[in-house]
Enzyme design. Structure first.
Site, PDB file in Angstrom:
ATOM      1  N   SER A  28     -56.159  24.072  -9.903  1.00 13.20           N
ATOM      2  CA  SER A  28     -55.966  23.381  -8.626  1.00 13.20           C
ATOM      3  C   SER A  28     -54.525  23.471  -8.155  1.00 13.20           C
ATOM      4  CB  SER A  28     -56.306  21.894  -8.761  1.00 13.20           C
ATOM      5  OG  SER A  28     -57.625  21.734  -9.198  1.00 13.20           O
ATOM      6  N   HIS A  59     -59.763  25.685  -4.070  1.00 12.65           N
ATOM      7  CA  HIS A  59     -60.038  26.845  -4.924  1.00 12.65           C
ATOM      8  C   HIS A  59     -60.519  28.001  -4.043  1.00 12.65           C
ATOM      9  CE1 HIS A  59     -60.108  24.554  -8.816  1.00 12.65           C
ATOM     10  NE2 HIS A  59     -60.353  23.577  -7.993  1.00 12.65           N
ATOM     11  N   HIS A  81     -66.692  25.483 -12.299  1.00 11.86           N
ATOM     12  CA  HIS A  81     -66.692  24.276 -13.129  1.00 11.86           C
ATOM     13  C   HIS A  81     -68.112  23.955 -13.560  1.00 11.86           C
ATOM     14  CE1 HIS A  81     -62.961  23.946 -10.785  1.00 11.86           C
ATOM     15  NE2 HIS A  81     -62.481  23.262 -11.805  1.00 11.86           N
ATOM     16  N   TYR A  83     -69.439  21.108 -13.552  1.00  7.73           N
ATOM     17  CA  TYR A  83     -70.066  20.137 -12.631  1.00  7.73           C
ATOM     18  C   TYR A  83     -70.675  20.804 -11.408  1.00  7.73           C
ATOM     19  CZ  TYR A  83     -65.490  20.327 -10.251  1.00  7.73           C
ATOM     20  OH  TYR A  83     -64.344  20.750  -9.650  1.00  7.73           O
ATOM     21  N   GLU A  84     -70.352  22.068 -11.165  1.00  5.53           N
ATOM     22  CA  GLU A  84     -70.990  22.780 -10.049  1.00  5.53           C
ATOM     23  C   GLU A  84     -72.414  23.193 -10.409  1.00  5.53           C
ATOM     24  OE1 GLU A  84     -68.145  25.611  -7.892  1.00  5.53           O
ATOM     25  OE2 GLU A  84     -67.057  25.143  -9.736  1.00  5.53           O
ATOM     26  N   ALA A 111     -55.398  20.973 -13.543  1.00 10.25           N
ATOM     27  CA  ALA A 111     -54.938  19.658 -13.104  1.00 10.25           C
ATOM     28  C   ALA A 111     -55.602  18.647 -14.024  1.00 10.25           C
ATOM     29  CB  ALA A 111     -55.363  19.411 -11.669  1.00 10.25           C
ATOM     30  N   MET A 212     -61.605  18.518 -16.174  1.00  9.39           N
ATOM     31  CA  MET A 212     -62.988  18.994 -16.077  1.00  9.39           C
ATOM     32  C   MET A 212     -63.090  20.516 -16.203  1.00  9.39           C
ATOM     33  SD  MET A 212     -64.105  16.589 -12.862  1.00  9.39           S
ATOM     34  CE  MET A 212     -63.578  14.868 -12.753  1.00  9.39           C
ATOM     35  N   SER A 213     -62.168  21.108 -16.964  1.00 11.48           N
ATOM     36  CA  SER A 213     -62.186  22.580 -17.075  1.00 11.48           C
ATOM     37  C   SER A 213     -61.557  22.998 -18.396  1.00 11.48           C
ATOM     38  CB  SER A 213     -61.408  23.194 -15.905  1.00 11.48           C
ATOM     39  OG  SER A 213     -60.032  22.900 -16.021  1.00 11.48           O
ATOM     40  N   ASN A 236     -52.295  12.824 -11.724  1.00 11.54           N
ATOM     41  CA  ASN A 236     -52.514  11.389 -11.516  1.00 11.54           C
ATOM     42  C   ASN A 236     -52.475  10.720 -12.880  1.00 11.54           C
ATOM     43  OD1 ASN A 236     -55.195  12.963 -11.703  1.00 11.54           O
ATOM     44  ND2 ASN A 236     -55.793  10.892 -12.314  1.00 11.54           N
ATOM     45  N   HIS A 247     -59.499  12.915  -5.461  1.00 12.20           N
ATOM     46  CA  HIS A 247     -59.251  14.359  -5.386  1.00 12.20           C
ATOM     47  C   HIS A 247     -58.040  14.684  -4.509  1.00 12.20           C
ATOM     48  CE1 HIS A 247     -60.142  18.562  -5.858  1.00 12.20           C
ATOM     49  NE2 HIS A 247     -60.349  18.742  -4.564  1.00 12.20           N
TER      50      HIS A 247
HETATM   51  N1  HPA Z   1     -59.916  12.830 -14.592  1.00 11.17           N
HETATM   52  C1  HPA Z   1     -60.629  13.962 -14.742  1.00 11.17           C
HETATM   53  N2  HPA Z   1     -60.254  15.128 -14.241  1.00 11.17           N
HETATM   54  C2  HPA Z   1     -59.100  15.164 -13.549  1.00 11.17           C
HETATM   55  C3  HPA Z   1     -58.306  14.032 -13.346  1.00 11.17           C
HETATM   56  C4  HPA Z   1     -58.745  12.791 -13.904  1.00 11.17           C
HETATM   57  O1  HPA Z   1     -58.108  11.747 -13.756  1.00 11.17           O
HETATM   58  N3  HPA Z   1     -57.231  14.417 -12.619  1.00 11.17           N
HETATM   59  C5  HPA Z   1     -57.372  15.741 -12.399  1.00 11.17           C
HETATM   60  N4  HPA Z   1     -58.508  16.209 -12.957  1.00 11.17           N
END
Ligand code: HPA
Length: 272
Positions: A28, A59, A81, A83-84, A111, A212-213, A236, A247
């Site tokens: 990201s 992306h 990903h 989740y897709e 990220a 998530m990757s 974050n 996001h």
């Molecule tokens: N959680 C999960 N995936 C993420 C996060 C998060 O806080 N930040 C960026 N990708």
């Protein structure tokens, strides 16, 4: 799968004369680094059999082959990903193709949410180990018959992030005045961000960052004998008592940290 890898490899190799040594997965916000390659050949994912167009904002699906800091690289701009809805072997297919193109190293970025209250948004963490929760729950890219030509049935994962390139990471970071964090990355399936109880659980498990990757790509890279360097940009803070993640903040932090992150990658490549 071997046949499909070869198809993809041949298509890419027919367009790019350069033989890449390092594969980059640009997470990201970092995708624009693919625009900075010299002598670049760009192949859209749509043209490569087995590659999926990313659907997430932030992306874009392209493979760029060219020189970065003088090093021949193949950069994946955008990734699929879990989740897709794609199965793990499809998510990791591009790593197989990087290997087939000749890459001996995978440099992967993502990220991630920082699980430590003493960390800050914008910190860069070298991933020193990982917890692959979906893999442990049966969503693993190596499930099914093993192709011994691609790698061993039971590849070890202890030491997956330890190799001769690590000192170059610290040399490059030091030269740039970037203080790196180190920690354990935990991959979750997503796409929901974690509940407070889940964040407490992850911390108790020994994770420092959550995303998530990356974990399946690392496994496949190690399975195929590649050295791995992996970095999380802390976009974050993912703290049980903190504000919920979103996001937009992830993308904004990526945007802000991009120059530093890009400089670090260039610095590492220039030492390889
Ligand atoms: N959680 C999960 N995936 C993420 C996060 C998060 O806080 N930040 C960026 N990708």
């Amino acid at each position: 799968m071997n046949e499909q890898i070869e198809q993809a490899r041949a298509l890419i190799a027919a367009r790019a004369t350069l033989r890449p040594r390092v594969g980059l997965i640009l997470g990201s916000g970092l995708g624009d680094l693919a625009d900075e390659l010299d002598e670049a050949t760009v192949v859209p994912y749509a043209a490569i059999p087995g590659f999926h167009e990313p659907k997430v904002p932030g992306h874009r699906g392209e493979l760029a082959i060219g020189l970065l800091a003088g090093q021949p690289v193949a950069a994946l701009r955008g990734r699929s990903h879990f989740y897709e809805g794609y199965p793990m072997p499809e998510i990791t297919f591009p790593v197989r193709v990087l290997r087939a193109l000749g890459c001996g190293t995978l440099l992967v970025t993502n990220a991630a949410g920082g699980l430590r209250s003493d960390w800050r948004v914008g910190d860069i963490m070298r991933i020193t180990d990982q917890i692959f929760l979906p893999g442990m729950a049966g969503h693993h890219p190596l499930i099914g018959p093993n192709d011994d030509q691609l790698g061993p049935r039971f590849p070890p994962m202890v030491g997956a992030f330890t190799n001769g390139l690590v000192p170059m990471v610290y040399e490059a970071a030091g030269a740039l005045g970037i203080g790196l964090r180190e920690g354990v990355y935990c991959m979750l399936a997503g796409p929901s961000f974690e509940s407070a109880a889940e964040l407490r659980m992850l911390r108790a498990l020994g994770a420092d960052a959550v995303g998530m990757s990356t974990a399946p790509e690392v496994i496949v890279a190690r399975h195929s004998g590649m050295d791995v360097l992996a970095f999380s940009l802390i976009t974050n803070l993912a703290l049980p008592d903190g504000p919920p993640a979103n996001h937009e903040e992830v993308l904004a932090a990526g945007e802000q940290a991009k120059p530093r992150f890009a400089a670090l990658i260039r610095g590492i490549l220039s030492l390889m």
